[in-house]
Design a protein around this motif. Structure first.
Motif, PDB file in Angstrom:
ATOM      1  N   MET A   1       0.596  -1.317   0.101  1.00 45.77           N
ATOM      2  CA  MET A   1      -0.356  -0.255   0.109  1.00 45.77           C
ATOM      3  C   MET A   1       0.731   1.120  -0.101  1.00 45.77           C
ATOM      4  O   MET A   1       2.043   1.368   0.473  1.00 45.77           O
ATOM      5  N   PRO A   2       0.534   2.365  -0.510  1.00 47.47           N
ATOM      6  CA  PRO A   2       1.818   3.458  -0.597  1.00 47.47           C
ATOM      7  C   PRO A   2       1.994   4.389   0.301  1.00 47.47           C
ATOM      8  O   PRO A   2       0.514   4.431   0.854  1.00 47.47           O
ATOM      9  N   THR A   3       2.139   4.458   1.107  1.00 49.27           N
ATOM     10  CA  THR A   3       2.309   6.184   1.684  1.00 49.27           C
ATOM     11  C   THR A   3       2.800   6.687   1.293  1.00 49.27           C
ATOM     12  O   THR A   3       2.580   7.269   0.012  1.00 49.27           O
ATOM     13  N   ALA A   4       2.509   8.287   1.559  1.00 48.22           N
ATOM     14  CA  ALA A   4       3.052   9.479   1.442  1.00 48.22           C
ATOM     15  C   ALA A   4       4.734   9.845   0.672  1.00 48.22           C
ATOM     16  O   ALA A   4       4.550  10.464  -0.425  1.00 48.22           O
ATOM     17  N   THR A   5       4.982   8.720   1.515  1.00 54.77           N
ATOM     18  CA  THR A   5       6.653   9.016   1.236  1.00 54.77           C
ATOM     19  C   THR A   5       6.714   8.247  -0.629  1.00 54.77           C
ATOM     20  O   THR A   5       8.212   8.658  -1.759  1.00 54.77           O
ATOM     21  N   ASP A   6       5.937   7.149  -1.128  1.00 56.40           N
ATOM     22  CA  ASP A   6       6.109   6.921  -2.133  1.00 56.40           C
ATOM     23  C   ASP A   6       5.554   7.794  -2.982  1.00 56.40           C
ATOM     24  O   ASP A   6       5.892   7.394  -4.667  1.00 56.40           O
ATOM     25  N   PHE A   7       5.187   8.963  -2.869  1.00 60.56           N
ATOM     26  CA  PHE A   7       4.862   9.534  -4.246  1.00 60.56           C
ATOM     27  C   PHE A   7       5.354  10.310  -4.746  1.00 60.56           C
ATOM     28  O   PHE A   7       5.911  10.292  -4.829  1.00 60.56           O
ATOM     29  N   LYS A   8       5.320  10.127  -6.674  1.00 65.07           N
ATOM     30  CA  LYS A   8       6.086  11.069  -7.077  1.00 65.07           C
ATOM     31  C   LYS A   8       5.527  11.782  -7.840  1.00 65.07           C
ATOM     32  O   LYS A   8       4.361  11.755  -8.174  1.00 65.07           O
ATOM     33  N   ASP A   9       6.042  13.013  -8.207  1.00 68.87           N
ATOM     34  CA  ASP A   9       4.982  14.069  -8.592  1.00 68.87           C
ATOM     35  C   ASP A   9       5.428  13.870 -10.063  1.00 68.87           C
ATOM     36  O   ASP A   9       6.749  14.935 -10.453  1.00 68.87           O
ATOM     37  N   TYR A  10       4.704  13.753 -11.331  1.00 69.23           N
ATOM     38  CA  TYR A  10       5.021  13.513 -12.468  1.00 69.23           C
ATOM     39  C   TYR A  10       4.506  14.652 -13.000  1.00 69.23           C
ATOM     40  O   TYR A  10       5.797  14.751 -14.219  1.00 69.23           O
ATOM     41  N   TYR A  11       4.401  15.360 -12.844  1.00 74.42           N
ATOM     42  CA  TYR A  11       4.584  17.400 -13.231  1.00 74.42           C
ATOM     43  C   TYR A  11       6.229  17.096 -13.314  1.00 74.42           C
ATOM     44  O   TYR A  11       6.638  18.155 -14.234  1.00 74.42           O
ATOM     45  N   ALA A  12       6.877  17.636 -11.795  1.00 72.15           N
ATOM     46  CA  ALA A  12       8.054  18.081 -11.593  1.00 72.15           C
ATOM     47  C   ALA A  12       8.716  17.025 -12.443  1.00 72.15           C
ATOM     48  O   ALA A  12       9.314  17.595 -12.924  1.00 72.15           O
ATOM     49  N   ILE A  13       8.739  15.074 -12.440  1.00 77.56           N
ATOM     50  CA  ILE A  13       9.643  14.950 -13.734  1.00 77.56           C
ATOM     51  C   ILE A  13       9.491  14.868 -15.228  1.00 77.56           C
ATOM     52  O   ILE A  13      10.269  15.439 -15.267  1.00 77.56           O
ATOM     53  N   ILE A  14       7.979  15.902 -15.493  1.00 74.34           N
ATOM     54  CA  ILE A  14       8.434  16.009 -17.176  1.00 74.34           C
ATOM     55  C   ILE A  14       8.609  17.580 -16.901  1.00 74.34           C
ATOM     56  O   ILE A  14       9.329  17.832 -18.215  1.00 74.34           O
ATOM     57  N   GLY A  15       8.642  18.298 -15.907  1.00 77.60           N
ATOM     58  CA  GLY A  15       9.395  19.369 -15.606  1.00 77.60           C
ATOM     59  C   GLY A  15       8.315  20.753 -16.456  1.00 77.60           C
ATOM     60  O   GLY A  15       8.344  21.837 -17.290  1.00 77.60           O
ATOM     61  N   VAL A  16       7.042  20.203 -16.049  1.00 75.60           N
ATOM     62  CA  VAL A  16       5.289  21.037 -16.422  1.00 75.60           C
ATOM     63  C   VAL A  16       5.151  21.355 -15.781  1.00 75.60           C
ATOM     64  O   VAL A  16       4.893  20.809 -14.262  1.00 75.60           O
ATOM     65  N   ASP A  17       4.237  22.162 -15.428  1.00 67.84           N
ATOM     66  CA  ASP A  17       3.249  22.869 -14.595  1.00 67.84           C
ATOM     67  C   ASP A  17       1.840  21.668 -14.297  1.00 67.84           C
ATOM     68  O   ASP A  17       1.403  21.540 -15.412  1.00 67.84           O
ATOM     69  N   LYS A  18       0.925  21.915 -14.111  1.00 68.84           N
ATOM     70  CA  LYS A  18       0.236  20.489 -13.252  1.00 68.84           C
ATOM     71  C   LYS A  18      -0.669  21.226 -13.980  1.00 68.84           C
ATOM     72  O   LYS A  18      -1.402  20.226 -14.828  1.00 68.84           O
ATOM     73  N   ILE A  54      10.968   9.863 -16.470  1.00 68.60           N
ATOM     74  CA  ILE A  54      10.182   9.914 -17.328  1.00 68.60           C
ATOM     75  C   ILE A  54       9.369   9.332 -17.957  1.00 68.60           C
ATOM     76  O   ILE A  54       7.705   9.780 -18.020  1.00 68.60           O
ATOM     77  N   ASN A  55       9.630   8.096 -18.649  1.00 66.29           N
ATOM     78  CA  ASN A  55       7.836   7.171 -19.138  1.00 66.29           C
ATOM     79  C   ASN A  55       7.194   6.857 -18.360  1.00 66.29           C
ATOM     80  O   ASN A  55       6.336   6.605 -18.376  1.00 66.29           O
ATOM     81  N   GLU A  56       7.165   6.622 -17.169  1.00 70.55           N
ATOM     82  CA  GLU A  56       6.305   6.042 -16.431  1.00 70.55           C
ATOM     83  C   GLU A  56       5.790   7.393 -15.852  1.00 70.55           C
ATOM     84  O   GLU A  56       4.253   7.122 -15.995  1.00 70.55           O
ATOM     85  N   ALA A  57       6.475   8.802 -15.921  1.00 70.21           N
ATOM     86  CA  ALA A  57       5.380   9.890 -15.868  1.00 70.21           C
ATOM     87  C   ALA A  57       4.643  10.411 -16.993  1.00 70.21           C
ATOM     88  O   ALA A  57       3.274  10.532 -16.795  1.00 70.21           O
ATOM     89  N   ASN A  58       4.854   9.955 -18.065  1.00 65.23           N
ATOM     90  CA  ASN A  58       4.307  10.073 -19.742  1.00 65.23           C
ATOM     91  C   ASN A  58       3.551   9.330 -19.485  1.00 65.23           C
ATOM     92  O   ASN A  58       2.596   9.371 -19.891  1.00 65.23           O
ATOM     93  N   GLU A  59       3.433   8.370 -19.320  1.00 67.36           N
ATOM     94  CA  GLU A  59       2.371   6.979 -19.069  1.00 67.36           C
ATOM     95  C   GLU A  59       1.582   7.235 -18.460  1.00 67.36           C
ATOM     96  O   GLU A  59      -0.442   6.866 -18.842  1.00 67.36           O
ATOM     97  N   VAL A  60       1.472   8.111 -17.516  1.00 65.38           N
ATOM     98  CA  VAL A  60       0.214   8.600 -17.037  1.00 65.38           C
ATOM     99  C   VAL A  60      -0.303   9.818 -16.895  1.00 65.38           C
ATOM    100  O   VAL A  60      -1.421   9.816 -17.516  1.00 65.38           O
ATOM    101  N   LEU A  61       0.341  11.139 -17.396  1.00 61.33           N
ATOM    102  CA  LEU A  61      -0.083  12.302 -18.041  1.00 61.33           C
ATOM    103  C   LEU A  61      -0.610  12.669 -19.335  1.00 61.33           C
ATOM    104  O   LEU A  61      -0.500  13.408 -19.838  1.00 61.33           O
TER     105      LEU A  61
END
Length: 321
Positions: A1-18, A54-61
């Motif tokens: 089960m994910p915790t707060a520390t597992d969270f990945k900011d996909y927007y920050a990884i890609i380098g774009v605004d929400k 980057i690929n993981e973030a793009n897959e979601v966003l």
């Protein structure tokens, strides 16, 4: 089960605004994928790790439904996308103690979860069933997920087609790239995406094509472009010259009186298209004066200069502010 520390900011990884548009996300992803692609960074473990993120973030966003779940549920977006509801945000109890694997279905998990948060007496005798918008009960049914990755080709590989071996996670995949692949085009490979953790059925792999720069040819929409130097006498008198194309040189006729920067078109000598057709090759002419000339050439140029009536700057005499 994910915790707060597992969270990945996909927007920050890609380098774009929400609030970035899909086009902005696509542009940012392509730029980063090209920069950190393993083919361009051989042996660089950090670049490989960054490329996977980057690929993981793009897959979601890049997927509207996944992005919506991610924006709504944060680190619990994946559970939500499988029909699961995220743990209550205001329950005041950590969720790291819950293990999905101990439950036969999601209804059992949510009943236990609510029992712990609300007290056993309040939930005893109750059954909580969550249903999809169509009314069907949810469980641990996770659809297979499509995967996105980038592959870099040189001009020759993209033009002629190529067989590539890709390392994705722990699997080696043989991929056939058809002739005429263009930057940004995508190739679908069935059954090579992420598997569902329950059915083990696999989604599809989508490869985004990146074409590395070529020292002579460039893309110009569907056509390709090159620059050819010509001599001043060829520009004045006209000439027939040899021009490189993707599959060999051809003869091109230069009409008399061409200007530097003028473009000529060689039809059917450009990029490959389906069914074997070809686009055009755009040839941009650049008049190049010689730096070192012989006495005979100098005398000829001096004779022309002394006897010419042509003034290319005549129209500038009336220019005023």
């Amino acid at each position: 089960m994910p915790t707060a520390t597992d969270f990945k900011d996909y927007y920050a990884i890609i380098g774009v605004d929400k609030n970035a548009t899909p086009e902005e996300i696509k542009r940012a992803y392509r730029k980063l994928a090209r920069k950190y692609h393993p083919d361009l960074n051989p042996g660089d473990q950090q670049a490989e790790t960054r490329f996977k993120e980057i690929n993981e973030a793009n897959e979601v966003l890049s997927d509207p439904e996944k992005r919506k779940k991610y924006d709504q549920f944060g680190q619990y977006w994946h559970q939500a996308s499988q029909g699961a509801a995220p743990p209550p945000r205001d329950a005041g109890v950590g969720v790291e103690g819950f293990d999905f694997d101990q439950y036969g279905d999601f209804d059992s998990f949510i009943n236990d979860l609510l029992g712990r948060f609300g007290g056993a007496g309040r939930t005893r005798g109750r059954t909580y069933t969550y249903r999809t918008p169509t009314g069907e009960p949810t469980g641990f049914t996770s659809p297979p997920a499509d995967t996105e990755a980038a592959i870099a080709l040189n001009f020759s590989e993209a033009f002629h087609g190529v067989q590539k071996r890709l390392q994705l996670d722990n699997e080696v995949i043989n991929v056939r790239i058809p002739p005429g692949a263009k930057p940004g085009s995508r190739i679908r490979i069935q059954g090579k995406g992420h598997p569902s953790p329950f059915s083990q059925q696999r989604g599809d792999l989508y490869l985004t094509i990146e074409v590395l720069p070529h020292p002579f040819f460039k893309f110009a929409d569907d056509n390709i472009l090159c620059e050819i130097p010509i001599r001043p006498d060829e520009a004045v008198l006209g000439a027939q010259i040899q021009v490189p194309t993707p599959d060999g040189s051809v003869t091109m006729k230069i009409p008399p009186g061409v200007r530097s920067g003028q473009s000529l078109r060689l039809r059917g000598q450009g990029w490959r298209q389906p069914q074997g057709r070809r686009t055009d090759l755009i040839v941009k002419l650049q008049i190049v004066p010689p730096k070192d000339i012989s006495p005979i050439e100098r005398e000829a140029y001096e004779t022309i200069q002394a006897n010419t009536s042509f003034d290319p700057r005549a129209q500038l005499q009336e220019v005023r502010l």
